[in-house]
Design an enzyme around this catalytic site. Structure first.
Site, mmCIF file in Angstrom:
data_model
loop_
_atom_site.group_PDB
_atom_site.id
_atom_site.type_symbol
_atom_site.label_atom_id
_atom_site.label_comp_id
_atom_site.label_asym_id
_atom_site.label_seq_id
_atom_site.Cartn_x
_atom_site.Cartn_y
_atom_site.Cartn_z
ATOM 1 N N SER A 1 20.427 1.739 -22.807
ATOM 2 C CA SER A 1 20.460 2.262 -21.446
ATOM 3 C C SER A 1 20.900 3.728 -21.435
ATOM 4 O O SER A 1 21.544 4.205 -22.360
ATOM 5 C CB SER A 1 21.419 1.421 -20.619
ATOM 6 O OG SER A 1 21.657 2.037 -19.385
ATOM 7 N N GLY A 2 20.589 4.409 -20.365
ATOM 8 C CA GLY A 2 21.028 5.788 -20.188
ATOM 9 C C GLY A 2 22.234 5.882 -19.274
ATOM 10 O O GLY A 2 22.650 6.982 -18.899
ATOM 11 N N HIS A 3 22.776 4.720 -18.887
ATOM 12 C CA HIS A 3 23.873 4.715 -17.911
ATOM 13 C C HIS A 3 25.163 4.173 -18.537
ATOM 14 O O HIS A 3 25.118 3.419 -19.499
ATOM 15 C CB HIS A 3 23.480 3.872 -16.699
ATOM 16 C CG HIS A 3 22.307 4.426 -15.949
ATOM 17 N ND1 HIS A 3 22.433 5.393 -14.986
ATOM 18 C CD2 HIS A 3 20.985 4.168 -16.064
ATOM 19 C CE1 HIS A 3 21.235 5.703 -14.511
ATOM 20 N NE2 HIS A 3 20.335 4.974 -15.148
ATOM 21 N N ASP B 1 2.275 7.224 2.070
ATOM 22 C CA ASP B 1 1.044 6.525 1.709
ATOM 23 C C ASP B 1 -0.081 7.556 1.674
ATOM 24 O O ASP B 1 -0.451 8.083 2.714
ATOM 25 C CB ASP B 1 0.752 5.419 2.739
ATOM 26 C CG ASP B 1 -0.480 4.619 2.352
ATOM 27 O OD1 ASP B 1 -1.050 4.853 1.270
ATOM 28 O OD2 ASP B 1 -0.870 3.739 3.150
ATOM 29 N N GLY C 1 0.784 -1.229 0.000
ATOM 30 C CA GLY C 1 0.000 0.000 0.000
ATOM 31 C C GLY C 1 0.814 1.277 0.000
ATOM 32 O O GLY C 1 0.250 2.367 -0.055
ATOM 33 N N HIS D 1 15.914 -0.654 -27.417
ATOM 34 C CA HIS D 1 16.125 0.152 -26.217
ATOM 35 C C HIS D 1 17.618 0.191 -25.928
ATOM 36 O O HIS D 1 18.309 -0.797 -26.135
ATOM 37 C CB HIS D 1 15.396 -0.464 -25.025
ATOM 38 C CG HIS D 1 15.725 0.205 -23.724
ATOM 39 N ND1 HIS D 1 15.313 1.486 -23.432
ATOM 40 C CD2 HIS D 1 16.464 -0.208 -22.662
ATOM 41 C CE1 HIS D 1 15.764 1.827 -22.228
ATOM 42 N NE2 HIS D 1 16.467 0.813 -21.751
ATOM 43 N N ASP E 1 28.405 7.265 -11.108
ATOM 44 C CA ASP E 1 27.218 6.416 -11.328
ATOM 45 C C ASP E 1 27.584 4.935 -11.525
ATOM 46 O O ASP E 1 28.292 4.598 -12.462
ATOM 47 C CB ASP E 1 26.525 6.968 -12.594
ATOM 48 C CG ASP E 1 25.296 6.186 -13.023
ATOM 49 O OD1 ASP E 1 24.881 5.249 -12.318
ATOM 50 O OD2 ASP E 1 24.739 6.534 -14.088
HETATM 51 ZN ZN LIG Z 1 19.119 7.862 -11.473
HETATM 52 ZN ZN LIG Z 2 18.466 9.330 -14.481
#
Ligand SMILES: [Zn+2]
Ligand SMILES: [Zn+2]
Length: 554
Positions: free
Chosen positions: A365-367, A442, A47, A363, A194
């Site tokens: 990745s952005g990393h 919540d 929840g 697709h 990152d």
């Molecule tokens: Zn991030």
């Molecule tokens: Zn990001």
């Protein structure tokens, strides 16, 4: 030794986890915060809507906190701001699109007037207390992403934020390699980098690759095309729109978050939409099937998203038709695999052709992958290295990679959220710990749902609840009415009358025993009822429903 100036790095989120990124940097009596993200709850957090970082440390030092600087507009970097700004109204610095996305969020929370937002551009340098904060362009899966270089009297700290080193980004905004290298030449004290994709060898493919795959797919499709992706992936939207235009198709958008981001990005000039390309859903429905592309949310199989509702046949305006080509242009976030697989099955059942992750190039990745991570280290040549944004094993692997590249082990720190790393020009040491963790949101409640509430929810979700109501005479202790039993989620009452009848008898027996023994304390009578009934039900059903006795006296 103690006279040496020191700067402290204090992660408040995003280490040992993917999400809710937040980092504090402290010099003297000044704290600067980088990012303020949220995280979606794991399944066992029943929840819960979102999870945000615990900011007790910032609240306890509120007069020292100077500002929040943002790296980009993803939820895991800005999503907690509406909650945090309500408790700590700080100036916020970010690039144009990042602030655009943030403003949409603040508006939803009724905070757009109170927040003080400062727009910056790549290469801008702003003075915040003793910090000179510089913004450096990087490529990522949302436009206008930056790294930050925080110049302090001790040295320069480079925080990459999320990045990839895309040589052919869709918007032409190439990572500022030159500036990173220049900082490296001048000397970088610490690099925070990152770690999301550290387990992938090689280079992350360029976003442009997806454009080529789109082109091929659009060329082959004979009927309608539906592209599902992250709303914030403006580059991806751009490529879908450009390709649609090339094949003389109109574009219609499905899903609220997609419509929001698209209009913000378009308004701010991050999305180029040829005139007349965008159409409303009712107009799209009237077009020939080979003339339309739908852009949709739901690439993660989110239950309420447009794609899920279309696949299940309960979207009001768009249904899946045999002959449709559905492109799921995203990878499932860990934990969402099953949801996505179910949607793909459902789409096939409706007769659609589905193109998803298994097909390469749909697709990227952005990393950054390993080679890009190494390049970042080589460009900046930091004295100290701190892997961020990643689960524990990723941080360890990123640390190992840095060591292989010649950074001495004593200068690499794998930290946990809340640890305080103090750096001087010569050495670094973990010197303590501050409060850090998660706060559960919540509905309108922030932090009011804790372990006890969650434990109850878990019990309710597993075996249901049984409520026992009985009226007792105050003087004699005799049962005046009941016991009545109401249950939910335990057994189907109509088929379980005998069991519940027997349960009522057990309760009656337990109450009589209490009277005989002269028990008058309500709490002990209740616990007696709970024990007897719990034991009986477990014997009969091997289930442990929550039992709630209600005793009324007359
Ligand atoms: Zn991030
Ligand atoms: Zn990001």
């Amino acid at each position: 030794m103690s006279k040496e100036p020191k700067v402290a790095i204090i992660p408040l989120g995003g280490l040992g986890e993917i999400g809710k990124n937040m980092m504090a940097v402290k010099y003297g009596e000044n704290i600067l915060v980088v990012d303020c993200g949220m995280m979606f709850p794991e399944e066992e957090l029943l929840g819960i809507d979102v999870v945000i970082p615990d900011i007790t440390y910032l609240l306890e030092n509120r007069e020292q906190v100077r500002a929040i600087v943002l790296t980009h507009g993803h939820e895991d970097h800005i999503g907690a701001l509406p909650y945090v700004l309500r408790q700590l109204n700080l100036p916020v610095y970010g690039t144009c699109l990042t602030l655009g996305i943030l403003q949409g969020k603040l508006k939803e929370h009724g905070l757009e007037r109170e927040a003080v937002l400062h727009r910056v551009k790549p290469r801008d340098v702003v003075n915040i207390g003793p910090f000179k904060v510089e913004f450096i362009r990087v490529s990522h899966s949302v436009p206008d992403a930056v790294s930050v270089a925080i110049h302090t009297p001790v040295g320069t700290i480079v925080h990459t934020g999320d990045f990839k080193l895309d040589q052919t980004p869709v918007d032409g905004a190439v990572t500022d390699f030159y500036r990173f290298a220049q900082l490296g030449e001048k000397g970088v004290l610490a690099l925070l980098s990152d770690s999301t994709n550290v387990e992938r060898p090689g280079y992350t493919m360029s976003e442009s690759v997806v454009g080529q795959t789109f082109d091929e797919t659009f060329r082959q499709a004979r009927e309608r095309i539906i592209v599902a992706t992250f709303a914030s992936n403006v580059h991806r939207l751009q490529q879908a729109i450009t390709t649609a235009h090339r094949y003389d198709r109109k574009v219609a958008v499905v899903g609220r978050s997609m419509i929001n981001v698209l209009s913000i990005a378009h308004e701010l000039g991050y999305l180029k939409i040829p005139d007349g390309t965008l159409v409303e859903l009712d107009e799209a429905a009237r077009l020939p099937k080979h003339k339309i592309v739908y852009l949709s949310t739901g690439s993660q199989g989110e239950p309420m998203s447009a794609l899920t509702r279309m696949a299940m046949g309960d979207h009001r305006q768009v249904e899946i038709l045999p002959g449709d080509t559905v492109i799921i242009s995203a990878t499932p976030i860990p934990g969402n695999e099953k949801l996505v697989a179910r949607i793909i099955d459902q789409l096939f059942k409706q007769g659609a052709q589905v193109i998803y992750e298994a097909v390469s190039g749909i697709h990227v990745s952005g990393h950054p992958s390993q080679e890009e991570l190494k390049l970042m280290i080589n460009m900046t040549r930091p004295k100290f290295f701190i892997p961020v944004h990643g689960e524990y094993r990723m941080l360890i692997k990123h640390a190992r990679l840095a060591r292989e590249m010649g950074i001495p082990e004593k200068n690499i720190f794998v930290l946990e959220n809340g640890q305080v790393l103090e750096l001087s020009r010569k050495s670094g040491r973990v010197t303590g710990r501050v409060t850090a963790g998660r706060v559960l949101v919540d509905g309108l409640g922030v932090g009011d749902v804790g372990n006890i509430v969650l434990r109850d929810r878990k019990q309710l979700s597993q075996d249901g609840i049984l409520i026992v109501v009985v009226t007792i005479n105050r003087e004699s202790g005799q049962i005046m009415a009941g016991p009545d039993i109401v249950s939910r989620g335990f057994v189907y009452v109509r088929e379980s009358e005998p069991l519940l009848e027997e349960a009522r008898e057990k309760v009656k027996g337990a109450l009589e025993k209490c009277t005989e023994r002269g028990l008058t304390e309500w709490s002990s009578i209740k616990s007696q009822v709970r024990d007897v009934l719990g034991k009986f039900l477990y014997e009969k059903t091997r289930r442990r429903p929550m039992i709630l006795p209600i005793i009324m006296e007359v």
